[in-house]
Design a protein around this motif. Structure first.
Motif, PDB file in Angstrom:
ATOM      1  N   LEU A   1     -78.598  -9.067 -51.269  1.00 61.98           N
ATOM      2  CA  LEU A   1     -79.046  -7.958 -51.787  1.00 61.98           C
ATOM      3  C   LEU A   1     -78.164  -6.896 -52.242  1.00 61.98           C
ATOM      4  N   VAL A   2     -77.004  -6.892 -51.998  1.00 61.97           N
ATOM      5  CA  VAL A   2     -76.004  -5.798 -52.279  1.00 61.97           C
ATOM      6  C   VAL A   2     -74.668  -6.187 -52.817  1.00 61.97           C
ATOM      7  N   GLY A   3     -74.487  -7.687 -52.902  1.00 62.65           N
ATOM      8  CA  GLY A   3     -73.545  -8.255 -53.510  1.00 62.65           C
ATOM      9  C   GLY A   3     -72.409  -8.382 -52.591  1.00 62.65           C
ATOM     10  N   PRO A   4     -71.307  -9.364 -53.031  1.00 59.20           N
ATOM     11  CA  PRO A   4     -70.541  -9.637 -52.004  1.00 59.20           C
ATOM     12  C   PRO A   4     -69.350  -8.507 -51.290  1.00 59.20           C
ATOM     13  N   ARG A   5     -68.877  -7.679 -52.052  1.00 62.33           N
ATOM     14  CA  ARG A   5     -68.245  -6.579 -51.616  1.00 62.33           C
ATOM     15  C   ARG A   5     -69.042  -5.799 -50.490  1.00 62.33           C
ATOM     16  N   ARG A   6     -69.930  -5.170 -51.011  1.00 66.71           N
ATOM     17  CA  ARG A   6     -70.868  -4.476 -49.795  1.00 66.71           C
ATOM     18  C   ARG A   6     -71.605  -5.427 -48.788  1.00 66.71           C
ATOM     19  N   GLY A   7     -71.538  -6.656 -49.153  1.00 67.28           N
ATOM     20  CA  GLY A   7     -72.175  -7.572 -48.014  1.00 67.28           C
ATOM     21  C   GLY A   7     -70.998  -7.821 -47.155  1.00 67.28           C
ATOM     22  N   ALA A   8     -69.698  -7.858 -47.558  1.00 69.53           N
ATOM     23  CA  ALA A   8     -68.505  -8.045 -46.570  1.00 69.53           C
ATOM     24  C   ALA A   8     -68.555  -6.737 -45.669  1.00 69.53           C
ATOM     25  N   LEU A   9     -68.812  -5.556 -46.492  1.00 68.89           N
ATOM     26  CA  LEU A   9     -68.807  -4.263 -45.573  1.00 68.89           C
ATOM     27  C   LEU A   9     -69.810  -4.080 -44.558  1.00 68.89           C
ATOM     28  N   VAL A  10     -71.002  -4.616 -45.059  1.00 68.94           N
ATOM     29  CA  VAL A  10     -72.266  -4.463 -44.161  1.00 68.94           C
ATOM     30  C   VAL A  10     -71.854  -5.499 -42.771  1.00 68.94           C
ATOM     31  N   GLY A  11     -71.348  -6.692 -43.268  1.00 66.83           N
ATOM     32  CA  GLY A  11     -71.041  -7.519 -42.052  1.00 66.83           C
ATOM     33  C   GLY A  11     -69.910  -6.845 -41.137  1.00 66.83           C
ATOM     34  N   ALA A  12     -68.978  -6.334 -41.603  1.00 68.20           N
ATOM     35  CA  ALA A  12     -67.627  -5.521 -40.873  1.00 68.20           C
ATOM     36  C   ALA A  12     -68.361  -4.796 -40.085  1.00 68.20           C
ATOM     37  N   LEU A  13     -69.258  -3.708 -40.611  1.00 70.46           N
ATOM     38  CA  LEU A  13     -69.746  -2.778 -39.931  1.00 70.46           C
ATOM     39  C   LEU A  13     -70.694  -2.977 -38.788  1.00 70.46           C
ATOM     40  N   ALA A  14     -71.573  -3.905 -39.163  1.00 66.85           N
ATOM     41  CA  ALA A  14     -72.439  -4.514 -37.979  1.00 66.85           C
ATOM     42  C   ALA A  14     -71.718  -5.265 -37.075  1.00 66.85           C
ATOM     43  N   GLU A  15     -71.090  -5.913 -37.281  1.00 65.03           N
ATOM     44  CA  GLU A  15     -70.137  -6.764 -36.059  1.00 65.03           C
ATOM     45  C   GLU A  15     -69.310  -5.881 -35.282  1.00 65.03           C
ATOM     46  N   THR A  16     -68.650  -4.868 -36.037  1.00 65.82           N
ATOM     47  CA  THR A  16     -67.844  -3.980 -35.302  1.00 65.82           C
ATOM     48  C   THR A  16     -68.530  -3.231 -34.183  1.00 65.82           C
ATOM     49  N   VAL A  17     -69.614  -2.628 -34.603  1.00 65.31           N
ATOM     50  CA  VAL A  17     -70.701  -2.065 -33.606  1.00 65.31           C
ATOM     51  C   VAL A  17     -71.259  -2.996 -32.786  1.00 65.31           C
ATOM     52  N   PHE A  18     -71.736  -4.085 -33.154  1.00 66.36           N
ATOM     53  CA  PHE A  18     -72.489  -4.923 -32.223  1.00 66.36           C
ATOM     54  C   PHE A  18     -71.389  -5.613 -31.046  1.00 66.36           C
ATOM     55  N   ALA A  19     -70.471  -6.098 -31.670  1.00 68.27           N
ATOM     56  CA  ALA A  19     -69.254  -6.831 -30.595  1.00 68.27           C
ATOM     57  C   ALA A  19     -68.637  -5.774 -29.992  1.00 68.27           C
ATOM     58  N   GLY A  20     -68.469  -4.611 -30.490  1.00 64.20           N
ATOM     59  CA  GLY A  20     -67.740  -3.364 -29.755  1.00 64.20           C
ATOM     60  C   GLY A  20     -68.537  -2.647 -28.548  1.00 64.20           C
ATOM     61  N   PHE A  21     -69.906  -2.913 -29.022  1.00 59.63           N
ATOM     62  CA  PHE A  21     -70.710  -2.425 -27.841  1.00 59.63           C
ATOM     63  C   PHE A  21     -71.769  -3.440 -27.086  1.00 59.63           C
ATOM     64  N   ASN A  22     -71.108  -4.528 -27.196  1.00 58.69           N
ATOM     65  CA  ASN A  22     -71.937  -5.740 -26.734  1.00 58.69           C
ATOM     66  C   ASN A  22     -72.324  -5.649 -25.102  1.00 58.69           C
ATOM     67  N   PRO A  23     -73.463  -5.902 -24.905  1.00 55.00           N
ATOM     68  CA  PRO A  23     -73.744  -5.726 -23.301  1.00 55.00           C
ATOM     69  C   PRO A  23     -73.106  -6.798 -22.624  1.00 55.00           C
ATOM     70  N   ASN A  24     -72.622  -7.834 -23.011  1.00 59.34           N
ATOM     71  CA  ASN A  24     -71.730  -8.653 -22.317  1.00 59.34           C
ATOM     72  C   ASN A  24     -70.357  -8.195 -22.134  1.00 59.34           C
ATOM     73  N   GLY A  25     -69.800  -7.162 -22.818  1.00 58.38           N
ATOM     74  CA  GLY A  25     -68.417  -6.855 -22.890  1.00 58.38           C
ATOM     75  C   GLY A  25     -67.991  -7.130 -24.093  1.00 58.38           C
ATOM     76  N   VAL A  26     -66.681  -6.216 -24.173  1.00 52.34           N
ATOM     77  CA  VAL A  26     -65.980  -6.472 -25.419  1.00 52.34           C
ATOM     78  C   VAL A  26     -65.187  -7.664 -25.417  1.00 52.34           C
ATOM     79  N   SER A  27     -64.902  -8.430 -26.574  1.00 50.58           N
ATOM     80  CA  SER A  27     -64.119  -9.456 -26.852  1.00 50.58           C
ATOM     81  C   SER A  27     -62.732  -9.243 -26.716  1.00 50.58           C
ATOM     82  N   PRO A  28     -61.660  -9.984 -26.252  1.00 53.84           N
ATOM     83  CA  PRO A  28     -60.348  -9.776 -26.303  1.00 53.84           C
ATOM     84  C   PRO A  28     -59.863  -9.557 -28.028  1.00 53.84           C
ATOM     85  N   PRO A  29     -58.928  -8.814 -28.141  1.00 56.35           N
ATOM     86  CA  PRO A  29     -58.707  -8.291 -29.622  1.00 56.35           C
ATOM     87  C   PRO A  29     -58.709  -9.644 -30.707  1.00 56.35           C
ATOM     88  N   PRO A  30     -57.978 -10.661 -30.529  1.00 50.91           N
ATOM     89  CA  PRO A  30     -57.914 -11.570 -31.502  1.00 50.91           C
ATOM     90  C   PRO A  30     -59.591 -12.221 -31.771  1.00 50.91           C
TER      91      PRO A  30
END
Length: 182
Positions: A49-78
């Protein structure tokens, strides 16, 4: 009444933030079921819907929030970095390949979405398995961890679910958005 330009910086920022929030929320919707998720298809669709650059930004923001506040715990940094990078690729791929899911007969759209979902999920799992190897660094080789990790039931379920999920969700959502904006 003045209409806000659809391409104003504020409009693009709000659209990006809303898509990222929606994707993260869809990630939490099935967080209790291992390797069954909707966030991948949502990020890919956002990229379409928004193109590759903004799509990558959407993906980065969404996963940063989801994985950072994951109910199963935060993943190790790598692993956390690999997850965010993987979702950036989902969003960018949506921008690059979204046109293939918009054109042609319905069966072809569904097939393209399914194959894309399978390939992206396989790539994501290889990326995250590689990060696990860097995190754990046991006596196993990188190839053994990556290939062995793909052979277990959970990654296979992940690939199967995303194949079906992309086939069902992506073309239908893009069609609905196109009808709504027409």
């Amino acid at each position: 009444m003045n209409r806000v330009r659809a391409t104003s910086p504020t409009h693009l920022l709000v659209r990006t933030a809303l898509l990222a929030a929606l994707c993260a929320a869809l990630g939490y919707a099935l967080a209790g079921v291992p390797n069954v998720e909707l966030i991948s298809a949502a990020v890919f669709t956002s990229g379409a819907l928004v193109g590759p650059r903004r799509g990558a930004l959407v993906g980065a923001l969404a996963e940063t929030v989801f994985a950072g506040f994951n109910p199963n715990g935060v993943s190790p940094p790598p692993l956390y970095a690999a997850q965010v990078l993987g979702f950036m690729l989902y969003g960018a791929a949506g921008g690059w390949l979204g046109a293939g899911v918009r054109r042609g007969p319905w069966a072809l759209r569904v097939l393209v979405a399914a194959v894309t979902g399978f390939a992206l999920t396989l790539g994501f799992d290889v990326l995250t398995n590689t990060a696990v190897w860097f995190t754990v660094r046991e006596s196993s080789t990188l190839a053994a961890v990556v290939l062995g990790g793909l052979a277990f039931p959970f990654p296979l379920a992940h690939a199967l679910f995303n194949t079906v999920g992309f086939a069902l969700v992506v073309p239908a959502t893009l069609r609905a958005v196109e009808r709504r904006s027409a």
